[in-house]
Motif scaffolding. Structure first.
Motif, PDB file in Angstrom:
ATOM      1  N   GLN A  96     -31.461  -6.890  33.120  1.00  0.00           N
ATOM      2  CA  GLN A  96     -32.503  -7.848  33.476  1.00  0.00           C
ATOM      3  C   GLN A  96     -32.364  -8.354  34.909  1.00  0.00           C
ATOM      4  O   GLN A  96     -33.107  -9.238  35.328  1.00  0.00           O
ATOM      5  CB  GLN A  96     -32.470  -9.031  32.500  1.00  0.00           C
ATOM      6  CG  GLN A  96     -32.677  -8.619  31.045  1.00  0.00           C
ATOM      7  CD  GLN A  96     -32.853  -9.801  30.125  1.00  0.00           C
ATOM      8  OE1 GLN A  96     -33.701 -10.666  30.368  1.00  0.00           O
ATOM      9  NE2 GLN A  96     -32.060  -9.865  29.070  1.00  0.00           N
ATOM     10  N   THR A  97     -31.411  -7.813  35.658  1.00  0.00           N
ATOM     11  CA  THR A  97     -31.243  -8.186  37.059  1.00  0.00           C
ATOM     12  C   THR A  97     -31.758  -7.074  37.952  1.00  0.00           C
ATOM     13  O   THR A  97     -31.924  -5.933  37.526  1.00  0.00           O
ATOM     14  CB  THR A  97     -29.760  -8.445  37.374  1.00  0.00           C
ATOM     15  OG1 THR A  97     -28.994  -7.280  37.007  1.00  0.00           O
ATOM     16  CG2 THR A  97     -29.251  -9.646  36.602  1.00  0.00           C
ATOM     17  N   MET A  98     -31.998  -7.397  39.214  1.00  0.00           N
ATOM     18  CA  MET A  98     -32.476  -6.382  40.156  1.00  0.00           C
ATOM     19  C   MET A  98     -31.357  -5.410  40.521  1.00  0.00           C
ATOM     20  O   MET A  98     -31.568  -4.205  40.637  1.00  0.00           O
ATOM     21  CB  MET A  98     -33.007  -7.064  41.416  1.00  0.00           C
ATOM     22  CG  MET A  98     -34.187  -7.992  41.165  1.00  0.00           C
ATOM     23  SD  MET A  98     -35.645  -7.112  40.572  1.00  0.00           S
ATOM     24  CE  MET A  98     -36.121  -6.273  42.076  1.00  0.00           C
ATOM     25  N   GLY A  99     -30.160  -5.927  40.754  1.00  0.00           N
ATOM     26  CA  GLY A  99     -29.016  -5.086  41.076  1.00  0.00           C
ATOM     27  C   GLY A  99     -28.041  -5.036  39.921  1.00  0.00           C
ATOM     28  O   GLY A  99     -28.056  -5.900  39.046  1.00  0.00           O
ATOM     29  N   PHE A 100     -27.184  -4.032  39.895  1.00  0.00           N
ATOM     30  CA  PHE A 100     -26.206  -3.938  38.812  1.00  0.00           C
ATOM     31  C   PHE A 100     -25.130  -2.880  39.083  1.00  0.00           C
ATOM     32  O   PHE A 100     -24.126  -2.820  38.387  1.00  0.00           O
ATOM     33  CB  PHE A 100     -26.902  -3.583  37.487  1.00  0.00           C
ATOM     34  CG  PHE A 100     -27.722  -2.318  37.543  1.00  0.00           C
ATOM     35  CD1 PHE A 100     -27.163  -1.085  37.252  1.00  0.00           C
ATOM     36  CD2 PHE A 100     -29.050  -2.366  37.903  1.00  0.00           C
ATOM     37  CE1 PHE A 100     -27.906   0.068  37.319  1.00  0.00           C
ATOM     38  CE2 PHE A 100     -29.813  -1.216  37.971  1.00  0.00           C
ATOM     39  CZ  PHE A 100     -29.244   0.007  37.684  1.00  0.00           C
ATOM     40  N   ARG A 101     -25.303  -2.026  40.095  1.00  0.00           N
ATOM     41  CA  ARG A 101     -24.401  -0.894  40.278  1.00  0.00           C
ATOM     42  C   ARG A 101     -23.124  -1.252  41.044  1.00  0.00           C
ATOM     43  O   ARG A 101     -22.128  -0.544  40.959  1.00  0.00           O
ATOM     44  CB  ARG A 101     -25.137   0.236  41.010  1.00  0.00           C
ATOM     45  CG  ARG A 101     -26.363   0.755  40.275  1.00  0.00           C
ATOM     46  CD  ARG A 101     -27.094   1.802  41.079  1.00  0.00           C
ATOM     47  NE  ARG A 101     -26.302   3.012  41.213  1.00  0.00           N
ATOM     48  CZ  ARG A 101     -26.428   4.085  40.432  1.00  0.00           C
ATOM     49  NH1 ARG A 101     -27.304   4.074  39.444  1.00  0.00           N
ATOM     50  NH2 ARG A 101     -25.692   5.146  40.625  1.00  0.00           N
ATOM     51  N   GLY A 102     -23.152  -2.323  41.849  1.00  0.00           N
ATOM     52  CA  GLY A 102     -21.971  -2.704  42.600  1.00  0.00           C
ATOM     53  C   GLY A 102     -21.632  -1.741  43.722  1.00  0.00           C
ATOM     54  O   GLY A 102     -20.460  -1.594  44.087  1.00  0.00           O
ATOM     55  N   GLU A 103     -22.640  -1.089  44.309  1.00  0.00           N
ATOM     56  CA  GLU A 103     -22.396  -0.107  45.362  1.00  0.00           C
ATOM     57  C   GLU A 103     -22.923  -0.529  46.719  1.00  0.00           C
ATOM     58  O   GLU A 103     -22.457  -0.045  47.750  1.00  0.00           O
ATOM     59  CB  GLU A 103     -23.048   1.236  44.989  1.00  0.00           C
ATOM     60  CG  GLU A 103     -22.390   1.978  43.856  1.00  0.00           C
ATOM     61  CD  GLU A 103     -23.016   3.335  43.611  1.00  0.00           C
ATOM     62  OE1 GLU A 103     -22.282   4.281  43.301  1.00  0.00           O
ATOM     63  OE2 GLU A 103     -24.253   3.444  43.735  1.00  0.00           O
TER      64      GLU A 103
END
Length: 595
Positions: A96-103
């Motif tokens: 449910q967030t815009m970012g999530f990959r941590g890259e």
């Protein structure tokens, strides 16, 4: 000779791994801006300020008033796959967030001089962390209000080959502005400001009500779009679609003003693109593109956003369901509303007496819809008089309204004359209306024939209509007989060079079908194979009233009443406008009345 020793497998160092990841995430300043803005939005920011120098190549800074990052977590935020947004497999299945990959942050830091300054709302002091080409210095205390600032300087300073692929500062600035517009259209409660080389270029204040949201849409997509768009809100089986849908007659040569969001995320998806294009089918002119800003909401578990590092693509769990929902919803909206309020106007200049006359500036009538009173009466007219007959074929001969009255019940008013045997001139209580008689009749015939085709209604000829054709026409018939059959034309070969028409749609007189079929087969067909509706559109165009056809007032008014009872009446089958409306205020302005 080659090396007989097999190459050894080894682990890449962190800097090189981040630079490889940067190739997927960091293409240019605009891609960095997108990632940083998404981080700010996930941090619940309400104000975001962007500073650029050199189009973002020399400096790109994003400041927000979000929740900030804890001091002890700041170094960890610059490591790959370090994130606060997902922790389990279940989280990944319902993002449910815009970012999530941590890259993004470590990838950006590996190809620039990055400064990360943040203060969590729960802490009294900010912390600054500086990274040069992936090498971090020790964190140090700093002063800042709660929130985060990310400064990215000298992009690709350590990868000069990548920097050569960047464009001019003006081009990169334009791409940054495009990203900002895209983000701002989906985040109305957030205020944005863009400053380039110390000068404020763009400012979007917080938009929390319908009026301010519409003002932001107008600022991004233009006042013309807002005046020629329909606001929609539709829900069905857990799917919600809202936003602004541009009228078919308000279009562009390129599809660069099309914004579509899935749960607030801007995406480009083939399922969505096809559904939208199909919804505008047979009302959009040739290769033109519609404008829209649409927002699809659905449960997070029904869409997979973990498809590509740039997060611009999604994968729906049930693409067919999404396609059908979008297609049927938008097609219904276009049919029911897209033609009911003619809004298209054209630039007009005051009359000039000849080449020696002084040139006057052009006065452009304001693009607007009918007044609320006329819209209300038009709605009643549609509900009580038009909707009941639309379950079958619209009546071919509706009585004309008296020409000396201005009945507000008729959205297109009463005809008062014909211009060059090409356009019908009508008036209602709000102003003047011009109708292209061929385009209007073409739409009427097309919708009638489509209705009949769906109901499998045909007129069967006791004596077939015979058509004499050339060898080339016969060859075209052999290739496209199934398409003609799908359009309601039952045709067989009656002999050498002769075709027999046994049945056809009722909307057109039997005697005219011979010439229509001959014309359809005269050249390679313009319709795609298997597209029965395109055949019907071609037939309607050839059978419709032509230019230089004189009409009586009764015939004109009958045509207007039938047009009002026709879905999508604002456009012909090729997407050209059928109706152009001028208010009395437009006409007054044209003649300088009141000045």
């Amino acid at each position: 000779m080659g090396n007989e020793q097999a190459p050894r497998v080894h682990r890449l160092n962190a800097t090189l791994a981040n630079q490889i990841a940067a190739g997927e995430v960091v293409e240019r300043p605009a891609s960095i801006l997108k990632e940083l803005l998404e981080n700010s939005l996930d941090a619940e920011a309400t104000r975001i300020t962007i500073h650029l120098e050199g189009g973002g190549m020399d400096l790109l800074s994003v400041e927000d008033d979000g929740v900030g990052i804890l001091a002890e977590d700041l170094p960890l935020a610059l490591e790959r796959h370090a994130t606060s947004k997902v922790a389990t497999w279940e989280d990944l299945q319902a993002i449910q967030t815009m970012g999530f990959r941590g890259e993004a942050l470590p990838a950006i830091a590996s190809v620039s001089r990055l400064e990360l300054l943040s203060r969590a709302r729960s802490q009294n002091q900010a912390v600054r962390l500086q990274v040069t080409g992936g090498t971090a210095a020790a964190p140090e205390p700093a002063a800042r209000a709660p929130g985060t600032t990310v400064r990215v300087a000298d992009l690709f300073f350590n990868v000069p080959a990548r920097r050569k692929f960047l464009r001019s500062p003006a081009t990169e600035l334009s791409r940054n502005q495009r990203v900002l517009r895209q983000i701002a259209l989906a985040n109305f409660p957030v205020a944005f400001q863009l400053i380039q080389n110390g000068r404020s270029l763009v400012q979007f204040p917080t938009a929390t009500d319908a009026e301010s949201r519409a003002a932001r849409v107008a600022a991004i997509m233009g006042e013309g779009f807002l005046a020629n768009a329909l606001y929609i809100e539709q829900e069905d089986q857990g799917l919600s679609l809202s936003g602004w849908l541009g009228l078919p007659t308000y279009n562009r040569a390129r599809g660069d003003e099309q914004y579509f969001y899935v749960n607030g995320r801007p995406v480009r998806d083939p399922v969505v693109t096809h559904a939208l294009r199909a919804a505008y089918n047979d009302v959009l002119f040739q290769d033109r593109h519609p404008l829209y800003a649409l927002y699809l909401k659905l449960p997070p578990g029904r869409v997979d956003v973990n498809v590509h590092p740039a997060k611009a693509e999604v994968r729906f769990r049930d693409g067919r369901e999404i396609h059908d929902f979008l297609f049927h919803t938008l097609r219904r909206v276009i049919a029911e509303q897209g033609g009911a309020q003619p809004r298209v106007t054209v630039p007009v200049q005051p009359f000039s007496q000849g080449p020696t006359a002084t040139k006057s500036p052009a006065y452009v009538p304001t693009q607007r819809s009918l007044s609320a009173a006329v819209q209300e009466s038009a709605g009643a007219y549609w509900e009580h008089l038009v909707a009941p007959v639309m379950t079958s074929v619209p009546p071919p001969d509706l009585p004309a309204a008296p020409t000396h009255e201005l009945a507000p019940n008729y959205p297109l008013g009463q005809a008062i004359g014909q211009i060059h045997a090409r356009f019908i001139l009508a008036q209602n209580s709000e102003g003047m209306i011009l109708i292209d008689q061929h385009a209007a009749h073409e739409r009427i015939l097309y919708e009638k024939m489509k209705n009949m085709s769906q109901q499998n209604e045909k007129q069967v000829f006791i004596i077939p209509e015979y058509v004499h054709v050339t060898a080339a026409q016969m060859a075209h018939f052999g290739k496209r007989q199934p398409d003609l059959q799908a359009a309601g034309l039952d045709i067989s070969v009656a002999g050498p060079g002769t075709l027999a028409i046994h049945a056809a749609p009722k909307a057109i007189a039997a005697a005219t079908y011979g010439q229509i079929v001959a014309d359809l087969l005269a050249e390679e067909p313009a319709w795609a194979e298997g597209d029965g509706d395109a055949v019907l559109a071609d037939m309607a165009c050839r059978a419709a009233i032509k230019t230089n056809h004189r009409l009586s007032l009764e015939e004109m008014n009958s045509l207007l009443r039938q047009l009002e009872a026709t879905p999508r009446f604002g456009q012909c089958n090729h997407g050209r406008p059928t109706v152009v409306y001028f208010s009395l205020a437009d006409l007054d302005r044209l003649f300088l009345r009141g000045r």
